[in-house]
Motif scaffolding. Structure first.
Motif, PDB file in Angstrom:
ATOM      1  N   ARG A  23       5.228  20.038  17.359  1.00 57.08           N
ATOM      2  CA  ARG A  23       4.797  19.196  16.035  1.00 57.08           C
ATOM      3  C   ARG A  23       3.932  18.618  16.473  1.00 57.08           C
ATOM      4  NH1 ARG A  23       5.904  21.215  11.256  1.00 57.08           N
ATOM      5  NH2 ARG A  23       5.506  18.868  10.817  1.00 57.08           N
ATOM      6  N   GLU A  24       3.990  17.595  17.113  1.00 52.32           N
ATOM      7  CA  GLU A  24       3.676  16.426  17.445  1.00 52.32           C
ATOM      8  C   GLU A  24       2.216  16.851  17.870  1.00 52.32           C
ATOM      9  OE1 GLU A  24       6.349  17.080  18.244  1.00 52.32           O
ATOM     10  OE2 GLU A  24       7.770  15.134  17.011  1.00 52.32           O
ATOM     11  N   SER A  25       2.570  17.663  18.897  1.00 51.98           N
ATOM     12  CA  SER A  25       0.890  17.986  19.728  1.00 51.98           C
ATOM     13  C   SER A  25      -0.028  19.129  18.645  1.00 51.98           C
ATOM     14  CB  SER A  25       0.827  18.446  20.888  1.00 51.98           C
ATOM     15  OG  SER A  25       1.750  19.453  20.579  1.00 51.98           O
ATOM     16  N   GLU A  26       0.611  19.095  17.633  1.00 54.14           N
ATOM     17  CA  GLU A  26      -0.265  20.435  16.358  1.00 54.14           C
ATOM     18  C   GLU A  26      -1.432  19.523  15.253  1.00 54.14           C
ATOM     19  OE1 GLU A  26       3.186  22.893  14.850  1.00 54.14           O
ATOM     20  OE2 GLU A  26       2.793  23.661  17.037  1.00 54.14           O
ATOM     21  N   ALA A  27      -2.343  20.022  15.826  1.00 50.18           N
ATOM     22  CA  ALA A  27      -3.447  19.147  14.427  1.00 50.18           C
ATOM     23  C   ALA A  27      -3.234  19.561  13.090  1.00 50.18           C
ATOM     24  CB  ALA A  27      -4.550  19.598  14.439  1.00 50.18           C
ATOM     25  N   ARG A  28      -2.305  20.189  12.632  1.00 55.10           N
ATOM     26  CA  ARG A  28      -1.975  20.832  11.334  1.00 55.10           C
ATOM     27  C   ARG A  28      -0.597  19.957  10.931  1.00 55.10           C
ATOM     28  NH1 ARG A  28       0.160  24.732  14.788  1.00 55.10           N
ATOM     29  NH2 ARG A  28       2.405  26.124  14.571  1.00 55.10           N
ATOM     30  N   ALA A  29      -0.017  19.286  11.666  1.00 58.32           N
ATOM     31  CA  ALA A  29       1.355  18.246  11.810  1.00 58.32           C
ATOM     32  C   ALA A  29       0.726  16.650  11.625  1.00 58.32           C
ATOM     33  CB  ALA A  29       2.232  18.990  12.377  1.00 58.32           C
ATOM     34  N   VAL A  30      -0.291  16.514  12.061  1.00 59.97           N
ATOM     35  CA  VAL A  30      -0.791  15.217  12.264  1.00 59.97           C
ATOM     36  C   VAL A  30      -2.034  14.834  11.765  1.00 59.97           C
ATOM     37  CG1 VAL A  30      -0.727  13.654  14.282  1.00 59.97           C
ATOM     38  CG2 VAL A  30       0.624  15.269  15.119  1.00 59.97           C
ATOM     39  N   LEU A  31      -1.267  13.761  10.949  1.00 57.97           N
ATOM     40  CA  LEU A  31      -2.313  13.633  10.249  1.00 57.97           C
ATOM     41  C   LEU A  31      -3.908  12.724  10.153  1.00 57.97           C
ATOM     42  CD1 LEU A  31      -3.845  12.822   7.002  1.00 57.97           C
ATOM     43  CD2 LEU A  31      -2.438  11.042   6.925  1.00 57.97           C
ATOM     44  N   VAL A  32      -3.413  12.066  11.904  1.00 60.77           N
ATOM     45  CA  VAL A  32      -4.955  10.849  11.924  1.00 60.77           C
ATOM     46  C   VAL A  32      -5.621  12.255  13.287  1.00 60.77           C
ATOM     47  CG1 VAL A  32      -5.714   9.578  14.203  1.00 60.77           C
ATOM     48  CG2 VAL A  32      -3.461   9.248  12.115  1.00 60.77           C
ATOM     49  N   VAL A  33      -5.609  12.850  14.237  1.00 58.78           N
ATOM     50  CA  VAL A  33      -5.435  14.727  14.663  1.00 58.78           C
ATOM     51  C   VAL A  33      -6.344  15.601  13.514  1.00 58.78           C
ATOM     52  CG1 VAL A  33      -4.723  16.175  16.035  1.00 58.78           C
ATOM     53  CG2 VAL A  33      -3.845  14.201  16.028  1.00 58.78           C
ATOM     54  N   CYS A  34      -5.587  15.453  11.742  1.00 59.16           N
ATOM     55  CA  CYS A  34      -6.183  16.819  11.577  1.00 59.16           C
ATOM     56  C   CYS A  34      -7.656  16.222  10.857  1.00 59.16           C
ATOM     57  CB  CYS A  34      -5.038  16.698   9.847  1.00 59.16           C
ATOM     58  SG  CYS A  34      -3.870  17.823  10.539  1.00 59.16           S
ATOM     59  N   ARG A  35      -7.261  14.465  10.922  1.00 59.82           N
ATOM     60  CA  ARG A  35      -8.508  14.021  10.177  1.00 59.82           C
ATOM     61  C   ARG A  35      -9.644  13.493  11.007  1.00 59.82           C
ATOM     62  NH1 ARG A  35      -6.083   8.698   7.680  1.00 59.82           N
ATOM     63  NH2 ARG A  35      -5.115   9.602   5.585  1.00 59.82           N
ATOM     64  N   ASP A  36      -9.630  13.878  12.806  1.00 57.39           N
ATOM     65  CA  ASP A  36     -10.231  14.057  13.788  1.00 57.39           C
ATOM     66  C   ASP A  36     -10.522  15.191  13.258  1.00 57.39           C
ATOM     67  OD1 ASP A  36     -11.218  12.341  15.675  1.00 57.39           O
ATOM     68  OD2 ASP A  36     -10.044  13.841  16.984  1.00 57.39           O
ATOM     69  N   VAL A  37     -10.041  16.322  13.780  1.00 53.51           N
ATOM     70  CA  VAL A  37     -10.594  16.897  13.763  1.00 53.51           C
ATOM     71  C   VAL A  37     -11.882  18.192  12.771  1.00 53.51           C
ATOM     72  CG1 VAL A  37     -10.207  20.066  13.813  1.00 53.51           C
ATOM     73  CG2 VAL A  37      -8.568  18.517  14.413  1.00 53.51           C
ATOM     74  N   LEU A  38     -11.160  17.493  11.650  1.00 54.48           N
ATOM     75  CA  LEU A  38     -12.301  17.944  10.167  1.00 54.48           C
ATOM     76  C   LEU A  38     -13.646  16.868  10.403  1.00 54.48           C
ATOM     77  CD1 LEU A  38      -9.458  17.599   7.318  1.00 54.48           C
ATOM     78  CD2 LEU A  38     -10.385  19.807   8.572  1.00 54.48           C
ATOM     79  N   ASP A  39     -13.313  15.401  11.101  1.00 54.27           N
ATOM     80  CA  ASP A  39     -14.362  15.037  11.067  1.00 54.27           C
ATOM     81  C   ASP A  39     -15.701  15.790  12.348  1.00 54.27           C
ATOM     82  OD1 ASP A  39     -13.780  13.127   8.813  1.00 54.27           O
ATOM     83  OD2 ASP A  39     -12.796  11.686  10.623  1.00 54.27           O
ATOM     84  N   ASN A  40     -14.903  16.209  13.390  1.00 55.14           N
ATOM     85  CA  ASN A  40     -15.427  16.907  14.433  1.00 55.14           C
ATOM     86  C   ASN A  40     -16.482  17.983  14.396  1.00 55.14           C
ATOM     87  OD1 ASN A  40     -15.842  14.082  16.422  1.00 55.14           O
ATOM     88  ND2 ASN A  40     -13.742  13.543  15.739  1.00 55.14           N
ATOM     89  N   LEU A  41     -15.555  18.701  13.758  1.00 53.05           N
ATOM     90  CA  LEU A  41     -15.978  20.415  13.546  1.00 53.05           C
ATOM     91  C   LEU A  41     -16.920  20.925  14.040  1.00 53.05           C
ATOM     92  CD1 LEU A  41     -13.832  21.352   9.896  1.00 53.05           C
ATOM     93  CD2 LEU A  41     -13.535  22.153  12.366  1.00 53.05           C
TER      94      LEU A  41
END
Length: 209
Positions: free
Chosen positions: A159-177
């Motif tokens: 979970r610590e390395s999955e985008a769907r479980a880490v808020l900061v990473v999720c935001r980064d994924v969505l911002d850079n789609l």
């Protein structure tokens, strides 16, 4: 409520005049199961309908149309399930989607701190459409063909390395789609482009709303 469901909640289960504590309903359903109070071919039809209304009340008020308290459901939903034969004629899917849109709209306001509605629907939509957010596909079991749509994914992983479980990473994924990381309904999208004369502002709103 007792006439419709066969259950009379205690004072601790009722808040105000028409709100029910969801955990109290869940506990009651679990108690029925633990007591081996199950429905079988010998159960009276009236009792079957009461039990069905209990489960529907939990599903509708406590899952699909969950409010921002996250812990209470409105007993007004009982009015929609009095006639079980008429339930299939109601547009539950459209109502759930409309309610979710409204909840997301309110959640986007600057002074909002929570979100409600059928979030599981939004999660499955994101898994299906946004490639970087997708979990691993669950391997099909032997002779398994038709499964519930959301069950085709597995939740296994770190979970610590999955985008769907880490808020900061999720935001980064969505911002850079990028366009190639999102699945669109291309035919429908093309028709919309033609209808609105390729107005890019409108099309952008159409994609993300």
């Amino acid at each position: 409520m007792y006439e419709l469901t066969g259950w009379l909640p205690g004072e601790v289960a009722i808040k105000g005049s028409s709100l029910l504590v969801i955990t109290q309903l869940s506990n009651h359903l679990e108690t029925l199961i633990a007591a081996n109070n199950i429905i079988d071919e010998h159960t009276d039809e009236a009792e079957v309908q009461k039990r069905v209304r209990l489960y529907l009340l939990w599903l509708i008020g406590g899952t699909i149309f969950l409010d921002n308290t996250g812990s209470l459901l409105s007993l007004h939903f009982l009015l929609d399930i009095i006639d079980l034969d008429a339930i299939g004629g109601k547009a539950w899917g459209a109502a759930a989607l409309s309610y979710l849109y409204n909840c997301l709209c309110r959640a986007s306001m600057a002074n909002s701190h929570d979100v409600c509605g059928f979030i599981a629907l939004l999660q499955v939509w994101a898994w299906e459409r946004i490639i970087p957010m997708q979990p691993l596909l669950r391997p099909l079991r032997v002779n398994e063909r038709d499964i519930v749509f959301a069950q085709k994914w597995t939740r296994r992983g770190v979970r610590e390395s999955e985008a769907r479980a880490v808020l900061v990473v999720c935001r980064d994924v969505l911002d850079n789609l990028t366009d190639d990381q999102v699945f669109f309904l291309l035919n429908f999208f093309d028709k919309k482009c033609e209808k609105y004369n390729n107005n890019r502002v409108f099309i952008d709103l159409f994609i993300f709303c």
